[in-house]
Motif scaffolding. Sequence first.
Motif, PDB file in Angstrom:
ATOM      1  N   ALA A  94      42.762  49.885  47.017  1.00 31.50           N
ATOM      2  CA  ALA A  94      43.431  49.832  45.719  1.00 31.50           C
ATOM      3  C   ALA A  94      42.434  50.040  44.590  1.00 31.50           C
ATOM      4  N   PHE A  95      41.283  49.383  44.677  1.00 32.28           N
ATOM      5  CA  PHE A  95      40.254  49.588  43.666  1.00 32.28           C
ATOM      6  C   PHE A  95      39.813  51.052  43.628  1.00 32.28           C
ATOM      7  N   ALA A  96      39.685  51.674  44.807  1.00 34.80           N
ATOM      8  CA  ALA A  96      39.245  53.062  44.867  1.00 34.80           C
ATOM      9  C   ALA A  96      40.225  53.980  44.151  1.00 34.80           C
ATOM     10  N   LYS A  97      41.510  53.749  44.358  1.00 40.45           N
ATOM     11  CA  LYS A  97      42.521  54.601  43.732  1.00 40.45           C
ATOM     12  C   LYS A  97      42.546  54.417  42.222  1.00 40.45           C
ATOM     13  N   VAL A  98      42.387  53.195  41.775  1.00 39.62           N
ATOM     14  CA  VAL A  98      42.468  52.922  40.339  1.00 39.62           C
ATOM     15  C   VAL A  98      41.273  53.506  39.594  1.00 39.62           C
ATOM     16  N   PHE A  99      40.071  53.324  40.145  1.00 40.50           N
ATOM     17  CA  PHE A  99      38.868  53.647  39.388  1.00 40.50           C
ATOM     18  C   PHE A  99      38.218  54.970  39.795  1.00 40.50           C
ATOM     19  N   SER A 100      38.962  55.854  40.437  1.00 43.73           N
ATOM     20  CA  SER A 100      38.378  57.125  40.867  1.00 43.73           C
ATOM     21  C   SER A 100      38.168  58.090  39.704  1.00 43.73           C
ATOM     22  N   GLY A 101      38.912  57.930  38.610  1.00 42.09           N
ATOM     23  CA  GLY A 101      38.768  58.804  37.457  1.00 42.09           C
ATOM     24  C   GLY A 101      40.062  58.887  36.673  1.00 42.09           C
ATOM     25  N   GLY A 102      40.044  59.632  35.581  1.00 46.50           N
ATOM     26  CA  GLY A 102      41.235  59.780  34.760  1.00 46.50           C
ATOM     27  C   GLY A 102      41.376  58.634  33.767  1.00 46.50           C
ATOM     28  N   THR A 103      42.602  58.393  33.334  1.00 44.33           N
ATOM     29  CA  THR A 103      42.901  57.321  32.397  1.00 44.33           C
ATOM     30  C   THR A 103      43.677  56.234  33.122  1.00 44.33           C
ATOM     31  N   VAL A 104      43.183  55.019  33.102  1.00 48.23           N
ATOM     32  CA  VAL A 104      43.788  53.931  33.868  1.00 48.23           C
ATOM     33  C   VAL A 104      43.975  52.708  32.978  1.00 48.23           C
ATOM     34  N   LEU A 105      44.913  51.875  33.378  1.00 50.56           N
ATOM     35  CA  LEU A 105      45.200  50.632  32.670  1.00 50.56           C
ATOM     36  C   LEU A 105      44.768  49.456  33.529  1.00 50.56           C
ATOM     37  N   VAL A 106      44.050  48.507  32.935  1.00 52.33           N
ATOM     38  CA  VAL A 106      43.666  47.281  33.619  1.00 52.33           C
ATOM     39  C   VAL A 106      44.125  46.101  32.781  1.00 52.33           C
ATOM     40  N   ALA A 107      44.946  45.244  33.371  1.00 44.86           N
ATOM     41  CA  ALA A 107      45.371  44.010  32.724  1.00 44.86           C
ATOM     42  C   ALA A 107      44.646  42.841  33.375  1.00 44.86           C
ATOM     43  N   ASP A 108      43.969  42.040  32.584  1.00 45.40           N
ATOM     44  CA  ASP A 108      43.220  40.882  33.072  1.00 45.40           C
ATOM     45  C   ASP A 108      43.969  39.634  32.614  1.00 45.40           C
ATOM     46  N   LEU A 109      44.585  38.915  33.583  1.00 41.16           N
ATOM     47  CA  LEU A 109      45.517  37.830  33.249  1.00 41.16           C
ATOM     48  C   LEU A 109      45.284  36.612  34.148  1.00 41.16           C
ATOM     49  N   PRO A 110      44.989  35.462  33.597  1.00 39.63           N
ATOM     50  CA  PRO A 110      44.507  35.253  32.237  1.00 39.63           C
ATOM     51  C   PRO A 110      43.056  35.682  32.159  1.00 39.63           C
ATOM     52  N   VAL A 140      39.305  53.764  30.496  1.00 38.02           N
ATOM     53  CA  VAL A 140      39.930  52.507  30.900  1.00 38.02           C
ATOM     54  C   VAL A 140      40.534  51.822  29.673  1.00 38.02           C
ATOM     55  N   ARG A 141      41.831  51.568  29.764  1.00 35.34           N
ATOM     56  CA  ARG A 141      42.513  50.814  28.717  1.00 35.34           C
ATOM     57  C   ARG A 141      42.676  49.373  29.217  1.00 35.34           C
ATOM     58  N   VAL A 142      42.021  48.467  28.563  1.00 34.93           N
ATOM     59  CA  VAL A 142      42.024  47.067  28.982  1.00 34.93           C
ATOM     60  C   VAL A 142      42.948  46.263  28.073  1.00 34.93           C
ATOM     61  N   VAL A 143      43.823  45.490  28.703  1.00 38.40           N
ATOM     62  CA  VAL A 143      44.647  44.531  27.979  1.00 38.40           C
ATOM     63  C   VAL A 143      44.424  43.172  28.638  1.00 38.40           C
ATOM     64  N   GLY A 144      43.853  42.253  27.888  1.00 40.87           N
ATOM     65  CA  GLY A 144      43.650  40.900  28.401  1.00 40.87           C
ATOM     66  C   GLY A 144      44.654  39.954  27.771  1.00 40.87           C
ATOM     67  N   GLY A 145      45.109  38.997  28.554  1.00 44.47           N
ATOM     68  CA  GLY A 145      46.013  37.973  28.055  1.00 44.47           C
ATOM     69  C   GLY A 145      45.415  36.596  28.262  1.00 44.47           C
ATOM     70  N   GLU A 146      45.352  35.782  27.224  1.00 45.32           N
ATOM     71  CA  GLU A 146      44.683  34.492  27.312  1.00 45.32           C
ATOM     72  C   GLU A 146      45.159  33.601  26.162  1.00 45.32           C
ATOM     73  N   LEU A 147      45.391  32.324  26.473  1.00 47.90           N
ATOM     74  CA  LEU A 147      45.885  31.402  25.459  1.00 47.90           C
ATOM     75  C   LEU A 147      44.781  30.890  24.538  1.00 47.90           C
ATOM     76  N   SER A 148      43.569  30.757  25.055  1.00 44.36           N
ATOM     77  CA  SER A 148      42.464  30.219  24.263  1.00 44.36           C
ATOM     78  C   SER A 148      41.906  31.278  23.315  1.00 44.36           C
ATOM     79  N   VAL A 149      41.969  31.013  22.028  1.00 43.83           N
ATOM     80  CA  VAL A 149      41.444  31.955  21.050  1.00 43.83           C
ATOM     81  C   VAL A 149      39.923  32.064  21.167  1.00 43.83           C
ATOM     82  N   PHE A 150      39.264  31.000  21.576  1.00 47.36           N
ATOM     83  CA  PHE A 150      37.809  31.023  21.717  1.00 47.36           C
ATOM     84  C   PHE A 150      37.396  31.922  22.887  1.00 47.36           C
ATOM     85  N   ALA A 151      38.130  31.830  23.994  1.00 48.12           N
ATOM     86  CA  ALA A 151      37.832  32.680  25.141  1.00 48.12           C
ATOM     87  C   ALA A 151      38.112  34.149  24.820  1.00 48.12           C
ATOM     88  N   ARG A 152      39.200  34.416  24.103  1.00 44.98           N
ATOM     89  CA  ARG A 152      39.507  35.796  23.731  1.00 44.98           C
ATOM     90  C   ARG A 152      38.399  36.387  22.864  1.00 44.98           C
TER      91      ARG A 152
END
Length: 322
Positions: A94-110, A140-152
């Motif tokens: 799965a990692f190989a397919k996602v990061f092989s190239g092109g434009t990809v989306l990664v969501a880091d939750l939390p 790579v388009r990264v979208v992170g979701g997190e409740l703590s404003v300090f961590a963000r």
Amino acid sequence: MTRLIQPKDIPETLWDAETERIHLAPYLLTAWKHLLQHAGLEQQAMEPVPKGEIGGLGKKETDDHLAWRFSGSSARVQLGFLDPRDELGGVTDAFAKVFSGGTVLVADLPCGSGAAVLTLLTCIAELRRQGCIPRHPLNVRVVGGELSVFARDYASRAMEYIKEELAEQAIWVSAEFLSWDALDKFSTADLTKRLILAGQECSARLMVFANFSGFLQEQGNWENALPQFQNLFVHGRDNNSYAIWIEPQTKQVGGNSGFFSEALDWFKKLFSIFHTKDDQDALQVKNLGKSRAKVQHPLREHQFNVHLEIQRFDLPLKKAKT
């Protein structure tokens, strides 16, 4: 598709095969040290980690986690990504397919302070720097979701700090870190909407969940969080779309009555129309992996152990033919 990199080809800057010891990616270490210096936590990070839970929404709890747990969280993700013992099967595919190239989306939750996504990106950069994988253009388009404003704030600051180094390896990153409450449907709806917009024209999508079982299972929040995860998983469906869930290896996580068992049962019911019964029965064997390794502490002459359980979920777009 074959693995992103074979175990024998992992560079010593990431994995010492002789001692079976992880070294955190160099760019990741520079980002972490930058955060420690910015927050005045350099001395604290050198101290032994106290027993008990570390983490929370406040400034002190966030700082404690950054100083004492960031390296362990990162090492667990790096172990799952590299799989140097070749124990995790389809996860690395799965990692190989996602990061092989092109434009990809990664969501880091939390996302916390960004340990998971920063580790993935800096590992890819190091593999490219060492000539282990091709330097195909990767956006790579990264979208992170997190409740703590300090961590963000820490996650955003660290990402900005390493963007130039990533670009040198043909990795261009745009990142945003949003407030997300896993127990609130409106918060999750806003996050989902942003993921849909960011995922337009992406060739692959990856949602990474890490170190979340304590909050969901041990604190009794799993049932209340299920509608939010259903929202994320259903709207995250597409070709080459995956969710990778990484947790410490504990009795509460593994086993027939552990967290992953419950999560997998929920997932199979949610996507039952997309799989035959044989496909569903194979999920448990195919997509769940366990591994362990030693980790060289990046700031002092000390090693610690890291253990993980990792689950891959495929998020299909179309109903499978029977």
